[in-house]
Design a protein around this motif. Structure first.
Motif, short mmCIF file in Angstrom:
data_model
loop_
_atom_site.label_atom_id
_atom_site.label_comp_id
_atom_site.label_asym_id
_atom_site.label_seq_id
_atom_site.Cartn_x
_atom_site.Cartn_y
_atom_site.Cartn_z
N ALA A 742 0.82 -1.21 0.00
CA ALA A 742 0.00 0.00 0.00
C ALA A 742 0.86 1.27 0.00
O ALA A 742 0.49 2.28 0.58
N ASP A 743 2.01 1.22 -0.64
CA ASP A 743 2.95 2.34 -0.57
C ASP A 743 2.33 3.64 -1.09
O ASP A 743 1.56 3.63 -2.07
N ARG A 744 2.71 4.72 -0.44
CA ARG A 744 2.20 6.04 -0.77
C ARG A 744 3.15 7.10 -0.23
O ARG A 744 3.99 6.81 0.63
N PRO A 745 3.05 8.33 -0.70
CA PRO A 745 3.93 9.39 -0.17
C PRO A 745 3.54 9.76 1.25
O PRO A 745 2.35 9.77 1.61
N VAL A 746 4.55 10.06 2.05
CA VAL A 746 4.35 10.52 3.42
C VAL A 746 5.01 11.88 3.54
O VAL A 746 6.16 12.06 3.13
N ARG A 747 4.29 12.84 4.09
CA ARG A 747 4.82 14.19 4.28
C ARG A 747 5.06 14.44 5.76
O ARG A 747 4.23 14.05 6.60
N LEU A 748 6.19 15.08 6.08
CA LEU A 748 6.55 15.34 7.47
C LEU A 748 6.61 16.84 7.76
O LEU A 748 6.99 17.64 6.91
N GLU A 749 6.23 17.15 8.98
CA GLU A 749 6.41 18.51 9.51
C GLU A 749 7.06 18.39 10.88
O GLU A 749 6.56 17.64 11.74
N VAL A 750 8.18 19.08 11.08
CA VAL A 750 8.92 18.99 12.34
C VAL A 750 8.95 20.37 12.98
O VAL A 750 9.32 21.36 12.34
N ARG A 751 8.58 20.40 14.26
CA ARG A 751 8.58 21.66 15.00
C ARG A 751 9.27 21.45 16.34
O ARG A 751 9.41 20.33 16.82
N GLY A 752 9.71 22.55 16.94
CA GLY A 752 10.27 22.48 18.27
C GLY A 752 11.78 22.42 18.27
O GLY A 752 12.46 23.00 17.42
N ALA A 753 12.32 21.64 19.21
CA ALA A 753 13.76 21.64 19.49
C ALA A 753 14.53 20.66 18.64
O ALA A 753 15.38 19.91 19.14
N GLY A 754 14.25 20.63 17.33
CA GLY A 754 14.97 19.71 16.46
C GLY A 754 14.68 19.99 15.01
O GLY A 754 13.78 20.77 14.66
#
Length: 816
Positions: A742-754
């Motif tokens: 079931a592969d598909r694109p994954v989008r990430l959002e990173v916030r904070g101390a990293g």
């Protein structure tokens, strides 16, 4: 000397010719934090493109020259002190400038080195350090580029402990006490004779002082003095792979300097009957060769990345690593010490005969001694290091002059460290490459009637290498090169193991590089012969570059024979027991069974779309099987099931319906196969010994809506010291079964101390980038790596089409 991280505050860019800059060319610097791989963020190039590519060897990344700079202040009160900069690794041809003046260089990309900087500094003012690095067609694998390992600023008095100046040995050990010899090199850059008290304390893992000694040392100006102290530890706790107990030796020079090093108390012995003994017990090396890249991070070397690799490889059944084909990072050595992993550290892939157009062979004659010294200085106190390898597949080993070079290198290692063994990873076929025509002629004259001559053997690379390596020609041409060693390292030459027991009764053999598809037979030889001390597979962990050498291939009219290198956009070698994200492939479980470390059987399914095709992979290539029973669109289609096990027999059941019992175990290469039709549900393998069930393994079809699961490897990490958070992203069904189809694109959002340091999957052929915030999963999985920027919390939010968003929080604490 006081040692401070120098990793922050750098800028980097592709280097611009200064004359071009005067003409208006402008390439801006951008902020970076070290360690940093300048190559991994560049767009890859298909052969024939405008940019120069490193080809399949370098995963089609472009080479180039890179420039780093940093501005820093040295306080006025440090005037008159000694100030050094340490670089643990710069790839490659590093040149260092301080305030515009040449301060040092290092051609080899894997040696740590020091730059003596105080003469160039402006105290109380801004200073600039600049590092140039370049890479271009100089390696057979992905190297990365730039300042890819840690950097340090060292500040000390004129009378001080020299860098790498504390060396600990344990020459005499019994159950009641261990002798610990501490040799400390003291430098005196003043113009006066100085006498100092040298106080050495040994502390156990709990921090308690278990031995102490005080010695006086008179140090003449400009003449380093070595102080040797003999201490005794009562009832020592020995370091081993099962109990990796570490001690600390702290050396103090009055109020001038102090240095603490970790070490372990353990003994090594070697003989052809009992093989390698550690603390008196015979140990067979269950070895993995590993390259230095960290997958989605490229060549950037973070302490946590190295520790994670060591831990996952140990969990998979390995007890030894061979760093191939260059010295191991300090961070990985530290991890091997703590976790109990043995190390064969390797110096070079080339000597005087180059393998790439612009490789280290151009620098070897001038620099090899200094690079050997750097490797030994780095390794000396690490109990995990048991052996040094002076080379890998060096063509010169088949000549008289090559044997003389081998003797030089071996004796250099021994003069620097007489406590470990010396090997060389010799490929017999390459050692006589220029003579293969004559070998071919002889084989034709003596070919058996069944036609199994060298032409037949050429059809299989493994058989070919073995046949050549076992020939009388190789026996003769490599005899001296092997004789200069403590351990004869052999690449793809298991045919020599039994042969050499009679030809060379004092020769001790290590399979320094072997095909993963032959581990069952190789391991039987290791167990059978006392003079064969272990096996190192190529490879334990998959890597960037040498693209496609382990990929499954199939015969077709356009490709009647397997090709060694895969075309663009192939990215990975494809031959690791673990993929670049750290996920174990079926070969890993098979090896664990062969090693006798796993009682449960293991099921893997060959991809049904290739069911009717003729397999033609290389001996580095496992089948295309994966551990999944989820194959939508293939209901009712034929499929082959591989079952691995160490038992009398195994039974396979599909949805409760038996598909029969088959013999497995050593006599059947620990495996069997079933041909059936794909039917969603449950696939169960049950192992039996003496008629009784011993263990079982189950695969289930993923059903229902697809969910995105996000999981960090640890909830709390530290803000400094090279720590990272690894986040697994997995597509599953509601019951947690991985949805591999079931592969598909994954989008990430990173916030904070990293920040997001790297994001990718184990897809062997893709144009996606590791520095993007969106990547497609591969076989239902992806991996994100977070780097902390300070104390606080890191929040990662992941989203994918037709899935609910998922998130994870990681707490970042100050290092205690």
């Amino acid at each position: 000397m006081m040692r401070t991280s120098f990793n922050d505050g750098w800028q980097a860019r592709p280097k611009v010719n200064p004359f071009a800059e005067l003409s208006g060319t402008h390439v801006p610097f951008r902020p970076v934090t070290l360690p940093h791989d300048a190559m991994i963020g560049r767009a890859r190039v298909a052969p024939g493109g405008e940019a120069t590519t490193e080809g399949g060897a370098g995963a089609y990344f472009p080479g180039g020259t890179y420039e780093y700079r940093k501005t820093f202040v040295v306080p006025e009160d440090q005037r008159g002190k000694r100030i050094l900069f340490e670089f643990e690794g710069v790839y490659r041809d590093a040149v260092v400038y301080v305030n515009g003046d040449f301060a040092g260089q290092r051609p080899y990309g894997y040696s740590h080195f020091y730059v003596d900087a105080d003469r160039f500094l402006r105290f109380g003012e801004d200073n600039e350090i600049r590092v140039e690095a370049r890479t271009h067609q100089d390696s057979r694998w992905y190297t990365g580029a730039g300042v890819y390992r840690d950097t340090w600023m060292l500040v000390g008095e004129v009378v001080r402990i020299a860098p790498d100046g504390v060396r600990v040995t344990t020459p005499d050990i019994d159950g009641e006490r261990a002798v610990v010899e501490v040799a400390t090199q003291i430098a005196n850059d003043s113009i006066a004779v100085r006498t100092v008290d040298v106080v050495t304390e040994i502390r156990d893992a709990g921090g308690c002082v278990v031995s102490r000694d005080v010695s006086k040392a008179t140090v003449l100006p400009g003449e380093p003095a070595t102080v040797r102290q003999r201490l005794y530890v009562q009832e020592p706790l020995l370091w081993s792979t099962d109990t990796p107990t570490l001690y600390a030796a702290g050396v103090t020079l009055q109020d001038l300097d102090a240095e603490t090093v970790a070490f372990g108390i353990r003994s090594l012995r070697l003989d052809p009957e009992r093989g390698l003994r550690i603390n008196g017990e015979t140990v067979k090396l269950r070895g993995a060769c590993v390259h230095h890249d960290n997958g989605v991070l490229g060549a950037a070397t973070y302490a946590r990345a190295e520790e994670r690799r060591v831990q996952l490889l140990k969990d998979a059944g390995f007890n030894a690593l061979r760093m191939s084909h260059n010295p191991m990072s300090k961070a990985m050595l530290d991890a091997c010490d703590r976790l109990g992993m043995l190390v064969v550290d390797e110096s070079f892939d080339v000597w005087t005969s180059g393998k790439s157009e612009f490789d280290y062979s151009l620098n070897f004659p001038e620099w090899w001694e200094r690079d050997i010294e750097a490797m030994v200085a780095k390794d000396f106190n690490h109990p995990s290091v048991i052996m040094y390898s002076i080379g890998n597949e060096i063509p010169e080993t088949g000549s008289r002059f090559g044997a003389a070079w081998g003797r030089r290198l071996a004796e250099k290692v021994r003069s620097s460290d007489g406590t470990r063994y010396v090997t060389n990873a010799v490929n017999g076929m390459l050692a006589v490459l220029s003579e293969l025509g004559e070998l071919h002629r002889r084989s034709q004259e003596t070919a058996p009637e069944d036609g199994t001559g060298i032409n037949t053997l050429m059809a299989d690379a493994g058989d070919m290498m073995n046949a050549i390596s076992a020939s009388a020609l190789v026996t003769d041409r490599t005899a001296e090169s092997f004789a200069v060693l403590d351990v004869a390292g052999m690449n793809y030459a298991e045919a020599r193991y039994a042969l050499d027991k009679d030809l060379f009764p004092h020769r001790i053999i290590l399979g320094t590089e072997t095909f993963p598809t032959r581990i069952d037979g190789n391991w039987h030889l290791v167990e059978q012969h006392g003079h064969v001390i272990g096996d190192f597979t190529w490879t334990g962990w998959d890597y960037l570059g040498e693209v496609g050498i382990g990929r499954p291939q199939y015969v077709s009219p356009d490709a009647p024979r397997p090709a060694h290198t895969a075309p663009y956009p192939h990215l990975l070698a494809g031959c690791g027991d673990l993929d670049i994200t750290g996920h174990r492939r079926p070969a890993s479980y098979y090896r664990e069974i062969v090693f006798g470390l796993r009682t449960a059987p293991f099921i893997a399914i060959r991809r049904p779309e290739h069911h009717s095709r003729t397999y033609a992979g290389s001996p580095w290539a496992w089948s295309d099987a994966i551990a999944s029973w989820t194959w939508p669109a293939f209901e009712g289609s034929p499929v082959t099931v591989e079952v691995y096990g160490d038992a009398d027999e195994v039974e396979l059941l599909l949805n409760g319906r038996t598909l029969g019992r088959r013999p497995v175990g050593a006599e059947h290469r620990f495996r069997t196969e079933y041909d059936t039709e794909y039917e969603p549900g449950e696939l169960l393998a049950v192992a039996y010994r003496d008629g009784a069930e011993t263990a079982r393994h189950t695969l289930r079809t993923a059903t229902g809506p697809v969910r995105l699961r996000v999981e960090a490897d640890r909830p709390v990490i530290t803000a400094t010291g090279g720590d990272l958070a690894y986040v697994d992203l997995t597509l599953t069904d509601p019951d947690g079964t991985t949805h591999t189809a079931a592969d598909r694109p994954v989008r990430l959002e990173v916030r904070g101390a990293g920040v997001l340091l790297g994001f990718g999957s184990a897809d062997p052929s893709t144009e996606e980038r590791f520095d993007a915030t969106e990547r497609r999963t591969y076989e239902g999985r992806a991996l994100a790596v977070l780097r902390p920027t300070g104390p606080g919390r890191i929040h990662l939010l992941a989203s994918a089409p037709d899935c609910d968003p998922a998130d994870v929080l990681v707490t970042v604490e100050e290092q205690p």
